[in-house]
Write an enzyme that holds these catalytic residues in place. Sequence first.
Site, short mmCIF file in Angstrom:
data_model
loop_
_atom_site.label_atom_id
_atom_site.label_comp_id
_atom_site.label_asym_id
_atom_site.label_seq_id
_atom_site.Cartn_x
_atom_site.Cartn_y
_atom_site.Cartn_z
N ASP A 50 3.62 -5.63 -10.16
CA ASP A 50 3.55 -6.45 -8.94
C ASP A 50 2.56 -5.83 -7.97
O ASP A 50 2.72 -4.68 -7.54
CB ASP A 50 4.93 -6.54 -8.30
CG ASP A 50 4.92 -7.37 -7.01
OD1 ASP A 50 5.33 -8.53 -7.05
OD2 ASP A 50 4.50 -6.82 -5.97
N TYR A 55 -2.57 -5.26 -0.52
CA TYR A 55 -2.37 -3.85 -0.88
C TYR A 55 -3.71 -3.15 -1.12
O TYR A 55 -3.74 -1.92 -1.24
CB TYR A 55 -1.51 -3.72 -2.14
CG TYR A 55 -0.12 -4.31 -2.04
CD1 TYR A 55 0.42 -4.75 -0.84
CD2 TYR A 55 0.66 -4.46 -3.20
CE1 TYR A 55 1.69 -5.31 -0.78
CE2 TYR A 55 1.93 -5.00 -3.15
CZ TYR A 55 2.44 -5.43 -1.94
OH TYR A 55 3.69 -6.00 -1.91
N LYS A 80 -0.18 -11.58 -4.77
CA LYS A 80 0.22 -12.41 -3.63
C LYS A 80 -0.99 -12.72 -2.77
O LYS A 80 -1.84 -11.85 -2.56
CB LYS A 80 1.28 -11.68 -2.79
CG LYS A 80 2.45 -11.14 -3.60
CD LYS A 80 3.38 -10.32 -2.73
CE LYS A 80 4.26 -9.43 -3.58
NZ LYS A 80 3.55 -8.26 -4.12
N HIS A 113 2.32 -14.73 0.45
CA HIS A 113 2.91 -13.46 0.87
C HIS A 113 3.76 -13.57 2.13
O HIS A 113 4.71 -12.80 2.32
CB HIS A 113 1.79 -12.44 1.09
CG HIS A 113 2.22 -11.03 0.91
ND1 HIS A 113 1.37 -10.02 0.52
CD2 HIS A 113 3.43 -10.42 1.07
CE1 HIS A 113 2.03 -8.88 0.46
NE2 HIS A 113 3.28 -9.08 0.79
N ASN A 244 14.01 5.00 -12.90
CA ASN A 244 14.24 3.63 -12.42
C ASN A 244 14.40 2.64 -13.57
O ASN A 244 14.99 1.57 -13.38
CB ASN A 244 13.08 3.20 -11.52
CG ASN A 244 13.09 3.92 -10.18
OD1 ASN A 244 14.10 4.46 -9.76
ND2 ASN A 244 11.94 3.93 -9.51
#
Length: 291
Positions: A50, A55, A80, A113, A244
């Site tokens: 993602d 970013y 996004k 976004h 994770n």
Amino acid sequence: MAFNPNDMTYVTLSNGVKMPQLGYGVFQVSAEECERCVREALEVGYRHIDTAQSYYNEEQVGNGIAASGVDRGDIFLTTKVWLEHFGEGATRASVEESLRKLKTDYLDLVLLHQPFGDTFGAWRDLVALYKEGKVRAIGVSNFYADRLVEFCEFNDVCPMVNQMERHPLNQNAELQEWEQKYGVQPEAWAPFGEGRGGLFENETLAQIAAAHDKSTAQVMLRWNLQRGVVVIPKSVHRERMEQNLDVFDFELTADEMAKIATLDTKTSQFFSHADPSSVQMFARMVEERRQ
């Protein structure tokens, strides 16, 4: 033991597209580290990446995917569209630029976004790209229940995903009920709340974690997974990436899920998109970037 991508759980979006329920997010991963992080994430078993235009690391994500040797068809890739690209024509052009930076001829998911600006014009571009096959699924991010319902009711194509802040201190349970009514898949950004509010040290989460020989972070991920939420935790450390992923060999009990439910403050740990000053902040951000 390395994670086997075959052990991943999937959700099925309203259009039939299958989406890995746990992915790797690159928010706040610097351009200098991003290529390595994406390559390592894919090496340890992630198949869902993602990113976002805002970013400023889409190109590095594309490089990391290319360097990993993992087949593009095995990766679920999300980006996004940022606010200054909202509007018919501008949104399409920005997605085409994202495709170039990410070194791919299609995207698995594209989200709007933020819920501000010309979202309806931007959505028409995403719908067109979706119908052309350049994007496999489309959705939104940070849409509260009222905006999400408005979007579903006043568009021919309903968002397939809504990415939102979702962690034990801000669970967005009512929003999830509305998402379910409209067939919108819930996704979580900041599944750890970036540790705010003492989440990593929370006594309730720590007790549950000890009972399963897991960390509080792993409990938070497992909790969201069991709620049917897609999660995209971020770490720049390979061992944390592996940890994770290590959340598919245990299950929280109904009692444990109920205890976590009591932690909900129903308040963002960051800021409210319903606050007029937040709207002003985003509007000024767009103007600054245009200048």
